[in-house]
Design a protein around this motif. Sequence first.
Motif, PDB file in Angstrom:
ATOM      1  N   UNK A 127      15.326  31.153  82.370  1.00 38.20           N
ATOM      2  CA  UNK A 127      15.731  30.231  83.437  1.00 38.20           C
ATOM      3  C   UNK A 127      14.576  29.307  83.796  1.00 38.20           C
ATOM      4  N   UNK A 128      13.362  29.858  83.820  1.00 34.19           N
ATOM      5  CA  UNK A 128      12.173  29.056  84.157  1.00 34.19           C
ATOM      6  C   UNK A 128      11.859  28.044  83.066  1.00 34.19           C
ATOM      7  N   UNK A 129      12.021  28.452  81.824  1.00 36.78           N
ATOM      8  CA  UNK A 129      11.627  27.594  80.697  1.00 36.78           C
ATOM      9  C   UNK A 129      12.693  26.571  80.321  1.00 36.78           C
ATOM     10  N   UNK A 130      13.970  26.952  80.416  1.00 35.52           N
ATOM     11  CA  UNK A 130      15.034  26.088  79.897  1.00 35.52           C
ATOM     12  C   UNK A 130      16.056  25.659  80.945  1.00 35.52           C
ATOM     13  N   UNK A 131      16.039  26.285  82.110  1.00 36.11           N
ATOM     14  CA  UNK A 131      17.026  25.965  83.134  1.00 36.11           C
ATOM     15  C   UNK A 131      18.127  26.999  83.182  1.00 36.11           C
ATOM     16  N   UNK A 132      18.703  27.161  84.346  1.00 33.72           N
ATOM     17  CA  UNK A 132      19.732  28.179  84.552  1.00 33.72           C
ATOM     18  C   UNK A 132      21.010  27.857  83.786  1.00 33.72           C
ATOM     19  N   UNK A 133      21.508  26.641  83.961  1.00 35.33           N
ATOM     20  CA  UNK A 133      22.764  26.257  83.309  1.00 35.33           C
ATOM     21  C   UNK A 133      22.627  26.257  81.794  1.00 35.33           C
ATOM     22  N   UNK A 134      21.436  25.870  81.311  1.00 35.45           N
ATOM     23  CA  UNK A 134      21.225  25.739  79.869  1.00 35.45           C
ATOM     24  C   UNK A 134      21.076  27.093  79.170  1.00 35.45           C
ATOM     25  N   UNK A 135      20.770  28.124  79.900  1.00 35.29           N
ATOM     26  CA  UNK A 135      20.565  29.450  79.314  1.00 35.29           C
ATOM     27  C   UNK A 135      21.878  30.206  79.235  1.00 35.29           C
ATOM     28  N   UNK A 136      22.205  30.693  78.049  1.00 31.55           N
ATOM     29  CA  UNK A 136      23.450  31.443  77.853  1.00 31.55           C
ATOM     30  C   UNK A 136      23.164  32.944  77.847  1.00 31.55           C
ATOM     31  N   UNK A 137      24.213  33.708  77.970  1.00 31.89           N
ATOM     32  CA  UNK A 137      24.072  35.162  77.897  1.00 31.89           C
ATOM     33  C   UNK A 137      23.576  35.573  76.522  1.00 31.89           C
ATOM     34  N   UNK A 138      24.021  34.861  75.486  1.00 36.16           N
ATOM     35  CA  UNK A 138      23.532  35.152  74.136  1.00 36.16           C
ATOM     36  C   UNK A 138      22.030  34.921  74.044  1.00 36.16           C
ATOM     37  N   UNK A 139      21.535  33.872  74.701  1.00 38.98           N
ATOM     38  CA  UNK A 139      20.096  33.600  74.718  1.00 38.98           C
ATOM     39  C   UNK A 139      19.337  34.746  75.391  1.00 38.98           C
ATOM     40  N   UNK A 140      19.855  35.205  76.522  1.00 39.36           N
ATOM     41  CA  UNK A 140      19.198  36.284  77.268  1.00 39.36           C
ATOM     42  C   UNK A 140      19.180  37.562  76.433  1.00 39.36           C
ATOM     43  N   UNK A 141      20.309  37.876  75.825  1.00 41.40           N
ATOM     44  CA  UNK A 141      20.389  39.090  75.010  1.00 41.40           C
ATOM     45  C   UNK A 141      19.399  39.042  73.855  1.00 41.40           C
ATOM     46  N   UNK A 142      19.322  37.902  73.190  1.00 37.67           N
ATOM     47  CA  UNK A 142      18.389  37.770  72.064  1.00 37.67           C
ATOM     48  C   UNK A 142      16.943  37.928  72.530  1.00 37.67           C
ATOM     49  N   UNK A 143      16.607  37.319  73.672  1.00 44.11           N
ATOM     50  CA  UNK A 143      15.231  37.392  74.182  1.00 44.11           C
ATOM     51  C   UNK A 143      14.868  38.819  74.592  1.00 44.11           C
ATOM     52  N   UNK A 144      15.855  39.590  75.044  1.00 44.92           N
ATOM     53  CA  UNK A 144      15.610  40.982  75.449  1.00 44.92           C
ATOM     54  C   UNK A 144      15.791  41.958  74.287  1.00 44.92           C
ATOM     55  N   UNK A 145      16.133  41.426  73.108  1.00 49.40           N
ATOM     56  CA  UNK A 145      16.331  42.230  71.901  1.00 49.40           C
ATOM     57  C   UNK A 145      17.472  43.240  72.075  1.00 49.40           C
ATOM     58  N   UNK A 146      18.568  42.757  72.680  1.00 52.28           N
ATOM     59  CA  UNK A 146      19.779  43.574  72.800  1.00 52.28           C
ATOM     60  C   UNK A 146      20.964  42.714  72.381  1.00 52.28           C
ATOM     61  N   UNK A 147      22.102  43.317  72.247  1.00 49.00           N
ATOM     62  CA  UNK A 147      23.308  42.562  71.908  1.00 49.00           C
ATOM     63  C   UNK A 147      23.966  42.035  73.187  1.00 49.00           C
ATOM     64  N   UNK A 148      24.789  40.971  73.064  1.00 44.53           N
ATOM     65  CA  UNK A 148      25.546  40.512  74.242  1.00 44.53           C
ATOM     66  C   UNK A 148      26.396  41.628  74.840  1.00 44.53           C
ATOM     67  N   UNK A 149      26.931  42.495  73.987  1.00 41.77           N
ATOM     68  CA  UNK A 149      27.721  43.623  74.490  1.00 41.77           C
ATOM     69  C   UNK A 149      26.866  44.540  75.372  1.00 41.77           C
ATOM     70  N   UNK A 150      25.623  44.765  74.950  1.00 41.97           N
ATOM     71  CA  UNK A 150      24.709  45.579  75.774  1.00 41.97           C
ATOM     72  C   UNK A 150      24.422  44.882  77.091  1.00 41.97           C
ATOM     73  N   UNK A 151      24.248  43.554  77.056  1.00 47.07           N
ATOM     74  CA  UNK A 151      24.039  42.805  78.304  1.00 47.07           C
ATOM     75  C   UNK A 151      25.150  43.118  79.286  1.00 47.07           C
ATOM     76  N   UNK A 152      26.390  43.043  78.809  1.00 46.46           N
ATOM     77  CA  UNK A 152      27.532  43.237  79.714  1.00 46.46           C
ATOM     78  C   UNK A 152      27.681  44.688  80.167  1.00 46.46           C
ATOM     79  N   UNK A 153      27.053  45.611  79.474  1.00 47.79           N
ATOM     80  CA  UNK A 153      27.088  46.995  79.945  1.00 47.79           C
ATOM     81  C   UNK A 153      26.148  47.195  81.133  1.00 47.79           C
ATOM     82  N   UNK A 154      25.232  46.231  81.351  1.00 41.99           N
ATOM     83  CA  UNK A 154      24.308  46.305  82.480  1.00 41.99           C
ATOM     84  C   UNK A 154      24.649  45.310  83.581  1.00 41.99           C
TER      85      UNK A 154
END
Length: 209
Positions: A30-57
């Motif tokens: 969010x700090x580097x690219x902006x809130x709207x520009x950041x997708x859940x897929x981006x967050x999952x990749x940066x945290x080294x998890x799958x989007x499915x794992x993101x949604x489990x949390x």
Amino acid sequence: MADEETRPSLRERKKRRTRQAIATAALRLFAEHGYEETTIADIAAAADVSPRTFFSYFPSKEDVVFAEIDDRLAEVAERLRRTPGETPMETIRRSIVDVLEAIVAEHRDYGAVQVRLVLERPALRARALQRLLDAQDAIEALFHELCPGISEIDAVAASGIAVGGMQAVVAHCRREGYDPLSMRTALDRAVDLVEHGLNSVDALSRPSP
């Protein structure tokens, strides 16, 4: 033995680390690219998890902004249990101080991002307000558990003082970019002020049997 029973299991510690990694990665993006520009897929990749794992949390991208707030409130609820011989006020101070240690250490580089997102986006402000109200309700209920004789108004006012006072100081420190030492000093002062206000409630100063 009691410490072993209350210590989180390896599975629980791993889940907490994963949740924290997702939240930290999200705030960094969010700090580097902006809130709207950041997708859940981006967050999952940066945290080294799958989007499915993101949604489990987290149910949504909005909820990840409040990850730390939710975790800290859960910790307060866990710790705010009365110890024999301890006054409710002593229990409250001990619980708050323990949680503040985590607040000072967590999201050191991205705390200001978290606050700015909430202030800038009406939808996030609404969620933040709802969380604040929910937290006050939860702490009020815990006050009734800690001191069954406390009056309704005393419990309502005390929960507002405790939650509102600490939340305001944490937000201020992060918005202004306080370093960890300065933030801890500010939070210690906030605890003193909150305690001073709560000491006027007689029920909070009575030791347990």
